[in-house]
Write a protein that holds these residues in place. Sequence first.
Motif, PDB file in Angstrom:
ATOM      1  N   TYR B  33       5.444   6.245  -4.233  1.00  0.00           N
ATOM      2  CA  TYR B  33       5.790   6.961  -3.007  1.00  0.00           C
ATOM      3  C   TYR B  33       7.088   6.397  -2.442  1.00  0.00           C
ATOM      4  CZ  TYR B  33       0.670   7.494  -3.175  1.00  0.00           C
ATOM      5  OH  TYR B  33      -0.626   7.736  -3.561  1.00  0.00           O
ATOM      6  N   TYR B  35       9.030   6.338   1.367  1.00  0.00           N
ATOM      7  CA  TYR B  35       8.942   6.605   2.792  1.00  0.00           C
ATOM      8  C   TYR B  35      10.239   6.150   3.451  1.00  0.00           C
ATOM      9  CZ  TYR B  35       3.829   6.919   2.207  1.00  0.00           C
ATOM     10  OH  TYR B  35       2.567   7.264   1.816  1.00  0.00           O
ATOM     11  N   GLN B  37      11.560   4.595   7.171  1.00  0.00           N
ATOM     12  CA  GLN B  37      11.124   4.005   8.446  1.00  0.00           C
ATOM     13  C   GLN B  37      12.330   3.898   9.355  1.00  0.00           C
ATOM     14  OE1 GLN B  37       9.515  -0.012   8.183  1.00  0.00           O
ATOM     15  NE2 GLN B  37       8.311   0.259  10.040  1.00  0.00           N
ATOM     16  N   GLY B  40      11.819   3.443  16.005  1.00  0.00           N
ATOM     17  CA  GLY B  40      11.173   4.267  17.013  1.00  0.00           C
ATOM     18  C   GLY B  40      10.569   5.552  16.501  1.00  0.00           C
ATOM     19  N   GLN B  41      10.605   5.768  15.204  1.00  0.00           N
ATOM     20  CA  GLN B  41      10.064   7.020  14.654  1.00  0.00           C
ATOM     21  C   GLN B  41       8.987   6.810  13.616  1.00  0.00           C
ATOM     22  OE1 GLN B  41      12.922  10.011  13.577  1.00  0.00           O
ATOM     23  NE2 GLN B  41      14.429   9.272  15.042  1.00  0.00           N
ATOM     24  N   GLY B  42       8.532   5.607  13.414  1.00  0.00           N
ATOM     25  CA  GLY B  42       7.453   5.392  12.470  1.00  0.00           C
ATOM     26  C   GLY B  42       7.871   5.660  11.044  1.00  0.00           C
ATOM     27  N   LEU B  43       6.878   5.812  10.185  1.00  0.00           N
ATOM     28  CA  LEU B  43       7.138   6.049   8.769  1.00  0.00           C
ATOM     29  C   LEU B  43       7.075   7.537   8.457  1.00  0.00           C
ATOM     30  CD1 LEU B  43       5.916   3.000   8.767  1.00  0.00           C
ATOM     31  CD2 LEU B  43       5.760   3.425   6.331  1.00  0.00           C
ATOM     32  N   PHE B  45       7.049  10.280   5.319  1.00  0.00           N
ATOM     33  CA  PHE B  45       6.874  10.509   3.896  1.00  0.00           C
ATOM     34  C   PHE B  45       8.061  11.275   3.331  1.00  0.00           C
ATOM     35  CE2 PHE B  45       4.953  11.631  -0.054  1.00  0.00           C
ATOM     36  CZ  PHE B  45       5.187  12.983  -0.258  1.00  0.00           C
ATOM     37  N   TYR B  48       6.497  11.889  -3.553  1.00  0.00           N
ATOM     38  CA  TYR B  48       5.354  11.251  -4.213  1.00  0.00           C
ATOM     39  C   TYR B  48       5.361  11.647  -5.688  1.00  0.00           C
ATOM     40  CZ  TYR B  48       0.381  11.374  -5.693  1.00  0.00           C
ATOM     41  OH  TYR B  48      -0.798  11.269  -6.374  1.00  0.00           O
ATOM     42  N   SER B  58       7.815  17.460  -0.702  1.00  0.00           N
ATOM     43  CA  SER B  58       7.745  18.173   0.570  1.00  0.00           C
ATOM     44  C   SER B  58       8.345  17.407   1.745  1.00  0.00           C
ATOM     45  CB  SER B  58       6.290  18.534   0.881  1.00  0.00           C
ATOM     46  OG  SER B  58       5.504  17.368   0.986  1.00  0.00           O
ATOM     47  N   GLN B 103      -2.175   1.883  -1.029  1.00  0.00           N
ATOM     48  CA  GLN B 103      -0.761   1.831  -1.398  1.00  0.00           C
ATOM     49  C   GLN B 103      -0.219   0.429  -1.158  1.00  0.00           C
ATOM     50  OE1 GLN B 103       1.455   5.079   0.344  1.00  0.00           O
ATOM     51  NE2 GLN B 103      -0.173   6.546  -0.090  1.00  0.00           N
ATOM     52  N   PHE B 105       3.140  -1.809  -0.783  1.00  0.00           N
ATOM     53  CA  PHE B 105       4.509  -1.562  -0.367  1.00  0.00           C
ATOM     54  C   PHE B 105       5.475  -2.645  -0.827  1.00  0.00           C
ATOM     55  CE2 PHE B 105       4.569   2.091   2.474  1.00  0.00           C
ATOM     56  CZ  PHE B 105       3.205   2.329   2.607  1.00  0.00           C
ATOM     57  N   GLY B 106       6.696  -2.218  -1.112  1.00  0.00           N
ATOM     58  CA  GLY B 106       7.780  -3.141  -1.345  1.00  0.00           C
ATOM     59  C   GLY B 106       8.397  -3.574  -0.027  1.00  0.00           C
ATOM     60  N   PRO B 107       9.374  -4.492  -0.084  1.00  0.00           N
ATOM     61  CA  PRO B 107       9.992  -5.022   1.141  1.00  0.00           C
ATOM     62  C   PRO B 107      10.965  -4.061   1.798  1.00  0.00           C
ATOM     63  CG  PRO B 107      11.001  -5.981  -0.788  1.00  0.00           C
ATOM     64  CD  PRO B 107       9.870  -5.154  -1.290  1.00  0.00           C
TER      65      PRO B 107
END
Lengths: 116, 114
Positions: B33, B35, B37, B40-43, B45, B48, B58, B103, B105-107
């Motif tokens: 996946y 994403y 970040q 102030g807007q979160g993650l 998508f 995938y 999408s 999931q 996650f990488g750094p």
Amino acid sequence: AQSVTQLDSQVPVFEEAPVELRCNYSSSVSVYLFWYVQYPNQGLQLLLKYLSGSTLVKGINGFEAEFNKSQTSFHLRKPSVHISDTAEYFCAVRVINAGNNRKLIWGLGTSLAVNP
Amino acid sequence: GAGVSQSPSNKVTEKGKDVELRCDPISGHTALYWYRQSLGQGLEFLIYFQGNSAPDKSGLPSDRFSAERTGGSVSTLTIQRTQQEDSAVYLCASSPPRYQETQYFGPGTRLLVL
């Protein structure tokens, strides 16, 4: 469409105090629920997850969360926090049985600041 | 074992240039996946990949964004003609075939478009 709301953007708390980080979701179908933690300058790490079974889920570092289907909530709790718990906490959901679609829908995060 | 790795860790580029971000998933993980970040807007998508199936694109915000996954392993996210609003941390995650609900996650790659 699914969405996730983390009700508090920032939560300051003193060391050894209890804490609750709130998460509500909206979905017309069943979901899996997750809490991830992001420590300063580190990647996201899975804290705990609810897939099925007992609605009380225990995770790493003494955290736990309770799935409440009627209230569509998945609040995260810890009875006594440490300075090292200072981090950003993210709630996420994934729709079950969505075919090939396994993407996570994320909340905006809650910044937990533990003060001495 | 080794976790998800991403390179570069930081990238500064000029508006209009193309950038490539790389992700090495955990060995044996079939799902990957991407994403974004933003502050102030979160993650958010983006895309995938699952085995040999067609990717779920999408979440890609515009046709300037594309991604590929070669040999079912390494993935590259390409942003063409970068804009300042592309500045963000780009995160890659992978999942094992059996426990795909989790999931790893990488750094991340921190991208700054000047």
